[in-house]
Each structure stands twice: as C-alpha cells, then as structure tokens.
Design an enzyme around this catalytic site. Structure first.
Site, PDB file in Angstrom:
ATOM      1  N   SER A  15       2.709   9.075 -12.852  1.00  0.00           N
ATOM      2  CA  SER A  15       3.269   7.517 -12.565  1.00  0.00           C
ATOM      3  C   SER A  15       2.795   6.580 -11.973  1.00  0.00           C
ATOM      4  CB  SER A  15       5.321   7.717 -11.786  1.00  0.00           C
ATOM      5  OG  SER A  15       5.164   7.704 -10.049  1.00  0.00           O
ATOM      6  N   MET A  92      -3.153  16.906  -5.263  1.00  0.00           N
ATOM      7  CA  MET A  92      -2.345  18.184  -3.958  1.00  0.00           C
ATOM      8  C   MET A  92      -3.518  18.639  -3.433  1.00  0.00           C
ATOM      9  SD  MET A  92       0.502  16.474  -3.775  1.00  0.00           S
ATOM     10  CE  MET A  92       1.737  17.409  -3.070  1.00  0.00           C
ATOM     11  N   LEU A  95      -9.207  17.234   0.672  1.00  0.00           N
ATOM     12  CA  LEU A  95     -10.629  17.341  -0.192  1.00  0.00           C
ATOM     13  C   LEU A  95     -11.722  17.810   1.367  1.00  0.00           C
ATOM     14  CD1 LEU A  95     -10.444  14.898  -2.322  1.00  0.00           C
ATOM     15  CD2 LEU A  95     -10.861  16.718  -2.843  1.00  0.00           C
ATOM     16  N   HIS A 111       0.014   7.022  -0.197  1.00  0.00           N
ATOM     17  CA  HIS A 111       1.442   8.079   0.275  1.00  0.00           C
ATOM     18  C   HIS A 111       2.283   7.688   0.876  1.00  0.00           C
ATOM     19  CE1 HIS A 111       2.046  11.041   3.228  1.00  0.00           C
ATOM     20  NE2 HIS A 111       2.420  10.128   4.306  1.00  0.00           N
ATOM     21  N   ASP A 147      -4.294  12.153   5.499  1.00  0.00           N
ATOM     22  CA  ASP A 147      -3.339  10.123   5.809  1.00  0.00           C
ATOM     23  C   ASP A 147      -3.917   9.668   6.809  1.00  0.00           C
ATOM     24  OD1 ASP A 147      -1.912  11.447   3.270  1.00  0.00           O
ATOM     25  OD2 ASP A 147      -1.104  12.543   4.271  1.00  0.00           O
TER      26      ASP A 147
HETATM   27  C1  GRF Z   1       3.258   9.542  -4.707  1.00  0.00           C
HETATM   28  O1  GRF Z   1       4.898   9.274  -4.233  1.00  0.00           O
HETATM   29  C2  GRF Z   1       2.388   9.506  -4.266  1.00  0.00           C
HETATM   30  O2  GRF Z   1       2.396   8.509  -3.029  1.00  0.00           O
HETATM   31  C3  GRF Z   1       1.637  10.564  -3.713  1.00  0.00           C
HETATM   32  O3  GRF Z   1       2.262  11.600  -4.663  1.00  0.00           O
HETATM   33  C4  GRF Z   1       3.717  11.003  -5.490  1.00  0.00           C
HETATM   34  C5  GRF Z   1       2.966  11.269  -6.337  1.00  0.00           C
HETATM   35  O4  GRF Z   1       3.754  10.573  -7.690  1.00  0.00           O
HETATM   36  N1  GRF Z   1       0.998  10.910  -2.982  1.00  0.00           N
HETATM   37  P1  GRF Z   1       2.836  10.306  -9.076  1.00  0.00           P
HETATM   38  O5  GRF Z   1       2.100  11.835 -10.021  1.00  0.00           O
HETATM   39  O6  GRF Z   1       1.923   9.791  -9.299  1.00  0.00           O
HETATM   40  O7  GRF Z   1       4.018  10.330  -9.862  1.00  0.00           O
END
Ligand code: GRF
Length: 217
Positions: A15, A92, A95, A111, A147
């Site tokens: 998203s 996910m 790195l 984040h 992070d």
């Molecule tokens: C988001 O909440 C972002 O902050 C985190 O992972 C989620 C990814 O959501 N790192 P999307 O795949 O962008 O919908």
C-alpha cells in the site's frame, strides 16, 4: 532537471508502494519509480507495479545462501538500473552493513511507530500493550542499526480506548500514505539531508500545530 529515479523494495501488500506510485503520477513531483523489486515472488503489492506499467523484478532471498549474496544481487540490479534513491516499503529483510553503507543517504524506510519507540516487529500490538496515547509513523534514512537512522519525518495519530491492532494499524497507515511521498520529495529536492545522527532541513520547512490525546476541550 530530470526526475530522480526511484526503486521501491517490497515484500507484501504494497500500500505504501501504491501511495508512492500515485504521488509520482502528479505533475511536478520530482521523482519517478523506475523499478519495483520484491524478495517474495507472490507479493500482492507487485500488482500495483503491473497496473501502473512499472517494471518489476523478483529477487528471491531463498535463492541465496547468505544475506550478503542476496544484498549483492540487489545492489547489482539497482546499480545497473542507475537508480538515485531506494525506498523500502514493507521490505521484510534486514540489509547488511555493506549494502546500507553503499546506499547511505539514498536509502529510505517507513516504520509504523514514532521512532525511536517500538523498533522492530509487531509494533501496533506493542503500542497498545504499552498504553501509549499517541502513536504514528516515521520515515527515516536507513542506517546499519534496525529502525534507527536519521528521522526525515513523522506523523502522529491518537490511540483510542476502543482500538485494536487492526483499527490502530489503519489509522497509522492512512498517515503513512501521506508522509512517505512528502518525505521522499524533501529528500529528492535536497531539502532534507543527513547531518550526523539527524536530518537537517532547508530553512523554508516549518512545522506548526500539536496533537493532544485525550483532548483538553
Ligand atoms: C507498513 O506499516 C510500513 O510502515 C511497514 O510495513 C508496512 C507495509 O505495508 N514497514 P504496505 O506493504 O506498504 O501496505
């Protein structure tokens, strides 16, 4: 000046990728997405790239024996593409330090917390468990520590007594979709730059207003 070339790295829903695609479609936005890379072949977010006619690549981490080898393949692809900036959007994978150093100042992440609070995973659940009253999201430059890089921008939302993980995640996500494009713009235009452990802004950038929760009136 030519638009900056962006690669977006995803692992899942995408998203935030979609919000960056939409932002880049606006005339006057100083960046364009050249490539979307997923480390998961079936990441649902890849469909956003397809719909927008953006090139996509899958670099499956399971095809590599070590993190360094995976990162080297990623780096090779990004260098070959000549991208200027890399946006992590729900990517996910940790790195390696070498990759992060190579892309320092050009590697950005989002984040779903007000960093430095709640680094890592299961953020919204831990936010609710901690009983904090204000949550939010952060866009930051990536540093080797998870992070923890220099913060480019944050957006805050209230945590309501009725919230569960789903409702809080949605409220934060709505802000993520506004914050990420805004921060990318600042970085691409050179108006937000790393200065030691923090980000320095052009003098024209001004912030006003405050969020109080519970409200006082
Ligand atoms: C988001 O909440 C972002 O902050 C985190 O992972 C989620 C990814 O959501 N790192 P999307 O795949 O962008 O919908």
């Amino acid at each position: 000046m030519a638009n900056a070339s962006i690669a977006v790295l995803i692992s899942g829903r995408g998203s935030n990728l979609k919000s960056l695609i939409d932002a880049c479609a606006d005339d006057g936005f100083p960046a364009e997405i050249s490539l979307v890379i997923s480390n998961r072949p079936k990441a649902p977010g890849l469909k956003h790239a397809e719909t927008a006619g953006i090139r996509q690549a899958v670099i499956d981490h399971r095809d590599f024996e070590t993190r360094e080898e995976f990162d080297a393949a990623l780096d090779e692809r990004l260098q070959a593409e000549g991208v200027d900036f890399v946006c992590l959007a729900g990517f996910m994978r940790l790195l390696s330090d070498g990759f992060v150093d190579e892309w320092r100042g050009r590697l950005i992440n989002i984040h779903p917390s007000l960093l430095p609070a709640f680094r890592g995973l299961n953020v919204q659940e831990r936010t609710l468990d901690a009983g904090v009253k204000i949550a939010g999201c952060t866009v930051h430059f990536v540093s080797p520590e998870l992070d923890a890089g220099p913060i480019i921008g944050q957006a805050a939302v209230p945590v309501l007594p009725t919230d569960n993980v789903s409702s809080l995640s949605s409220r934060i996500l709505e802000q993520e979709h506004k914050l990420y494009p805004q921060c990318l713009r600042l970085v691409v235009e050179g108006k937000a730059r790393i200065s030691g452990a923090v980000v320095q802004y052009d003098a024209e950038i001004q912030c006003v207003g405050a969020l109080l929760n519970p409200p006082t009136d």
